[in-house]
Scaffold this motif. Structure first.
Motif, PDB file in Angstrom:
ATOM      1  N   ASP A   1      21.990  17.263  62.714  1.00  0.00           N
ATOM      2  CA  ASP A   1      22.578  16.208  61.644  1.00  0.00           C
ATOM      3  C   ASP A   1      22.810  14.829  62.188  1.00  0.00           C
ATOM      4  OD1 ASP A   1      22.332  18.220  59.722  1.00  0.00           O
ATOM      5  OD2 ASP A   1      24.578  19.094  60.116  1.00  0.00           O
ATOM      6  N   ASN A   2      23.181  14.816  63.560  1.00  0.00           N
ATOM      7  CA  ASN A   2      23.608  13.899  63.993  1.00  0.00           C
ATOM      8  C   ASN A   2      22.218  12.743  64.377  1.00  0.00           C
ATOM      9  OD1 ASN A   2      26.434  14.054  64.339  1.00  0.00           O
ATOM     10  ND2 ASN A   2      26.249  15.252  66.328  1.00  0.00           N
ATOM     11  N   ALA A   3      21.316  13.339  64.726  1.00  0.00           N
ATOM     12  CA  ALA A   3      19.835  12.695  65.004  1.00  0.00           C
ATOM     13  C   ALA A   3      19.467  12.197  63.632  1.00  0.00           C
ATOM     14  CB  ALA A   3      18.971  13.599  65.623  1.00  0.00           C
ATOM     15  N   CYS A   4      19.664  13.208  62.544  1.00  0.00           N
ATOM     16  CA  CYS A   4      19.513  12.774  61.115  1.00  0.00           C
ATOM     17  C   CYS A   4      19.861  11.510  60.760  1.00  0.00           C
ATOM     18  CB  CYS A   4      19.665  13.823  60.377  1.00  0.00           C
ATOM     19  SG  CYS A   4      19.271  13.481  58.515  1.00  0.00           S
ATOM     20  N   ALA A   5      21.348  11.391  60.993  1.00  0.00           N
ATOM     21  CA  ALA A   5      22.125  10.215  60.808  1.00  0.00           C
ATOM     22  C   ALA A   5      21.656   9.123  61.349  1.00  0.00           C
ATOM     23  CB  ALA A   5      23.665  10.671  60.920  1.00  0.00           C
ATOM     24  N   LYS A   6      21.557   9.108  62.524  1.00  0.00           N
ATOM     25  CA  LYS A   6      20.429   7.879  63.229  1.00  0.00           C
ATOM     26  C   LYS A   6      19.452   7.486  62.280  1.00  0.00           C
ATOM     27  CE  LYS A   6      22.523   8.664  67.687  1.00  0.00           C
ATOM     28  NZ  LYS A   6      22.249   9.176  69.179  1.00  0.00           N
ATOM     29  N   LEU A   7      18.805   8.320  62.131  1.00  0.00           N
ATOM     30  CA  LEU A   7      17.431   7.783  61.306  1.00  0.00           C
ATOM     31  C   LEU A   7      17.978   7.181  59.972  1.00  0.00           C
ATOM     32  CD1 LEU A   7      15.018  10.812  62.031  1.00  0.00           C
ATOM     33  CD2 LEU A   7      14.655   8.629  62.678  1.00  0.00           C
ATOM     34  N   GLN A   8      18.793   7.906  59.229  1.00  0.00           N
ATOM     35  CA  GLN A   8      19.309   7.326  57.861  1.00  0.00           C
ATOM     36  C   GLN A   8      19.806   5.765  58.074  1.00  0.00           C
ATOM     37  OE1 GLN A   8      19.162   9.048  54.748  1.00  0.00           O
ATOM     38  NE2 GLN A   8      19.326   6.877  54.301  1.00  0.00           N
ATOM     39  N   ALA A   9      20.581   5.830  59.291  1.00  0.00           N
ATOM     40  CA  ALA A   9      21.094   4.455  59.643  1.00  0.00           C
ATOM     41  C   ALA A   9      20.040   3.266  59.876  1.00  0.00           C
ATOM     42  CB  ALA A   9      21.872   4.458  60.726  1.00  0.00           C
ATOM     43  N   ILE A  10      18.927   3.751  60.284  1.00  0.00           N
ATOM     44  CA  ILE A  10      17.869   2.859  60.502  1.00  0.00           C
ATOM     45  C   ILE A  10      17.212   2.413  59.218  1.00  0.00           C
ATOM     46  CG2 ILE A  10      15.231   2.463  61.189  1.00  0.00           C
ATOM     47  CD1 ILE A  10      16.425   4.416  63.745  1.00  0.00           C
ATOM     48  N   ALA A  11      16.840   3.476  58.361  1.00  0.00           N
ATOM     49  CA  ALA A  11      16.387   3.345  56.980  1.00  0.00           C
ATOM     50  C   ALA A  11      17.307   2.335  56.184  1.00  0.00           C
ATOM     51  CB  ALA A  11      16.394   4.491  56.257  1.00  0.00           C
ATOM     52  N   ASP A  12      18.708   2.610  56.142  1.00  0.00           N
ATOM     53  CA  ASP A  12      19.730   1.765  55.625  1.00  0.00           C
ATOM     54  C   ASP A  12      19.662   0.336  56.175  1.00  0.00           C
ATOM     55  OD1 ASP A  12      20.299   4.234  54.091  1.00  0.00           O
ATOM     56  OD2 ASP A  12      22.234   4.464  55.207  1.00  0.00           O
ATOM     57  N   GLU A  13      19.839   0.077  57.543  1.00  0.00           N
ATOM     58  CA  GLU A  13      19.624  -1.074  58.005  1.00  0.00           C
ATOM     59  C   GLU A  13      18.437  -2.033  57.528  1.00  0.00           C
ATOM     60  OE1 GLU A  13      20.079  -0.539  62.146  1.00  0.00           O
ATOM     61  OE2 GLU A  13      21.956   0.484  61.914  1.00  0.00           O
ATOM     62  N   ASN A  14      17.555  -1.334  57.151  1.00  0.00           N
ATOM     63  CA  ASN A  14      16.248  -1.977  56.737  1.00  0.00           C
ATOM     64  C   ASN A  14      15.991  -1.860  55.378  1.00  0.00           C
ATOM     65  OD1 ASN A  14      14.558  -2.749  59.517  1.00  0.00           O
ATOM     66  ND2 ASN A  14      15.673  -1.019  59.994  1.00  0.00           N
ATOM     67  N   ASN A  15      16.796  -1.341  54.570  1.00  0.00           N
ATOM     68  CA  ASN A  15      16.974  -1.461  53.070  1.00  0.00           C
ATOM     69  C   ASN A  15      15.867  -0.725  52.626  1.00  0.00           C
ATOM     70  OD1 ASN A  15      19.359  -3.324  52.653  1.00  0.00           O
ATOM     71  ND2 ASN A  15      17.925  -4.894  53.242  1.00  0.00           N
ATOM     72  N   ILE A  16      15.499   0.473  53.111  1.00  0.00           N
ATOM     73  CA  ILE A  16      14.609   1.600  52.658  1.00  0.00           C
ATOM     74  C   ILE A  16      15.207   2.491  51.983  1.00  0.00           C
ATOM     75  CG2 ILE A  16      12.653   3.098  53.496  1.00  0.00           C
ATOM     76  CD1 ILE A  16      12.462   1.281  55.949  1.00  0.00           C
ATOM     77  N   ASP A  17      14.728   2.860  50.884  1.00  0.00           N
ATOM     78  CA  ASP A  17      15.451   3.676  50.033  1.00  0.00           C
ATOM     79  C   ASP A  17      14.960   5.087  50.270  1.00  0.00           C
ATOM     80  OD1 ASP A  17      17.073   4.638  47.931  1.00  0.00           O
ATOM     81  OD2 ASP A  17      15.461   4.159  46.233  1.00  0.00           O
ATOM     82  N   VAL A  18      15.666   5.868  50.970  1.00  0.00           N
ATOM     83  CA  VAL A  18      15.539   7.142  51.364  1.00  0.00           C
ATOM     84  C   VAL A  18      16.881   7.690  51.484  1.00  0.00           C
ATOM     85  CG1 VAL A  18      13.285   6.928  52.359  1.00  0.00           C
ATOM     86  CG2 VAL A  18      15.342   7.174  53.822  1.00  0.00           C
ATOM     87  N   ASP A  19      16.822   9.305  51.200  1.00  0.00           N
ATOM     88  CA  ASP A  19      18.231  10.245  51.309  1.00  0.00           C
ATOM     89  C   ASP A  19      17.814  11.281  51.999  1.00  0.00           C
ATOM     90  OD1 ASP A  19      20.238  11.611  51.459  1.00  0.00           O
ATOM     91  OD2 ASP A  19      20.391  11.507  49.232  1.00  0.00           O
ATOM     92  N   LEU A  20      17.824  11.169  53.345  1.00  0.00           N
ATOM     93  CA  LEU A  20      17.655  12.462  54.321  1.00  0.00           C
ATOM     94  C   LEU A  20      18.766  13.374  54.262  1.00  0.00           C
ATOM     95  CD1 LEU A  20      16.326  10.257  57.465  1.00  0.00           C
ATOM     96  CD2 LEU A  20      14.911  11.210  55.349  1.00  0.00           C
ATOM     97  N   ASP A  21      19.397  13.376  53.237  1.00  0.00           N
ATOM     98  CA  ASP A  21      20.504  14.392  53.270  1.00  0.00           C
ATOM     99  C   ASP A  21      21.273  14.819  54.627  1.00  0.00           C
ATOM    100  OD1 ASP A  21      21.986  16.039  51.501  1.00  0.00           O
ATOM    101  OD2 ASP A  21      20.640  17.563  51.687  1.00  0.00           O
ATOM    102  N   CYS A  22      21.674  13.946  55.429  1.00  0.00           N
ATOM    103  CA  CYS A  22      22.236  14.371  56.776  1.00  0.00           C
ATOM    104  C   CYS A  22      23.587  14.769  56.403  1.00  0.00           C
ATOM    105  CB  CYS A  22      22.290  13.361  57.473  1.00  0.00           C
ATOM    106  SG  CYS A  22      20.625  12.219  57.748  1.00  0.00           S
ATOM    107  N   GLN A  23      23.890  15.798  57.295  1.00  0.00           N
ATOM    108  CA  GLN A  23      25.307  16.278  56.782  1.00  0.00           C
ATOM    109  C   GLN A  23      26.515  15.748  57.796  1.00  0.00           C
ATOM    110  OE1 GLN A  23      25.759  18.863  54.678  1.00  0.00           O
ATOM    111  NE2 GLN A  23      23.495  18.257  54.176  1.00  0.00           N
ATOM    112  N   ALA A  24      26.002  14.997  58.735  1.00  0.00           N
ATOM    113  CA  ALA A  24      26.996  14.215  59.618  1.00  0.00           C
ATOM    114  C   ALA A  24      27.792  13.168  59.139  1.00  0.00           C
ATOM    115  CB  ALA A  24      26.335  13.536  60.790  1.00  0.00           C
TER     116      ALA A  24
END
Length: 176
Positions: free
Chosen positions: A153-176
């Motif tokens: 979950d923590n590693a997933c959240a890091k990936l989601q943060a990268i997507a968010d910072e680059n305005n990429i519309d994805v939802d990885l559904d991280c639990q962290a």
């Protein structure tokens, strides 16, 4: 009995989230993906994992009385296959430089999750009664299962943060 199936659904949900995020895995093949391509493929892997998990849930919900242990063992074994397939899909991605470190961390966490799932599966394979199964489930936290999936979950959240910072519309559904 309902608790057992709810637990199984939680395990599958954790596996699904982890597997989907695992799509960021390292060591992929082919050309390096752009950040948009990488996250789109990761999202596709997640959606495939979710669909396979939902189909498994639908087939496994109400075992016959006295068949709960065998049904859970079969359900869990099939869930592991879905997780392993997803992990392989993620490993085959070739992340761009901006996501490489997070991707590699995610793959390592997923591999840790797969090891935890395999260990649990080995324990469940030897269970013969519902009370033994419930005791095995109760011991998961002390055997590192929760820690393995928290790392995912923590590693997933890091990936989601990268997507968010680059305005990429994805939802990885991280639990962290």
């Amino acid at each position: 009995m309902r608790f057992l199936w709810r637990f199984a659904l939680v395990v599958v949900a954790l596996m699904a989230g982890s597997a989907l995020l695992a799509a960021c895995g390292g060591g992929g093949s082919g050309k390096e993906l752009t950040l948009d391509e990488y996250f789109q493929q990761l999202q596709d892997i997640k959606e495939n994992y979710d669909a396979r998990g939902a189909a498994l849930d639908e087939k496994s919900m109400d075992p016959a009385e006295g068949e709960e242990v065998a049904a859970f063992q079969e359900y869990f074994a099939k869930g592991q296959v879905i997780f392993a397939d997803t992990l392989n899909d993620v490993k085959n991605l070739n992340p761009p430089a901006e996501a490489k470190d997070a991707h590699d961390e995610f793959v390592a966490a997923l591999e840790g999750g797969q090891t935890a799932l395999e260990d649990f599966s080995d324990q469940v394979a030897d269970v013969e009664s519902l009370s033994e199964l419930m005791a095995t489930i109760a011991e998961l936290e002390t055997k590192g299962f929760d820690a393995a999936f928290e790392a995912i979950d923590n590693a997933c959240a890091k990936l989601q943060a990268i997507a968010d910072e680059n305005n990429i519309d994805v939802d990885l559904d991280c639990q962290a």
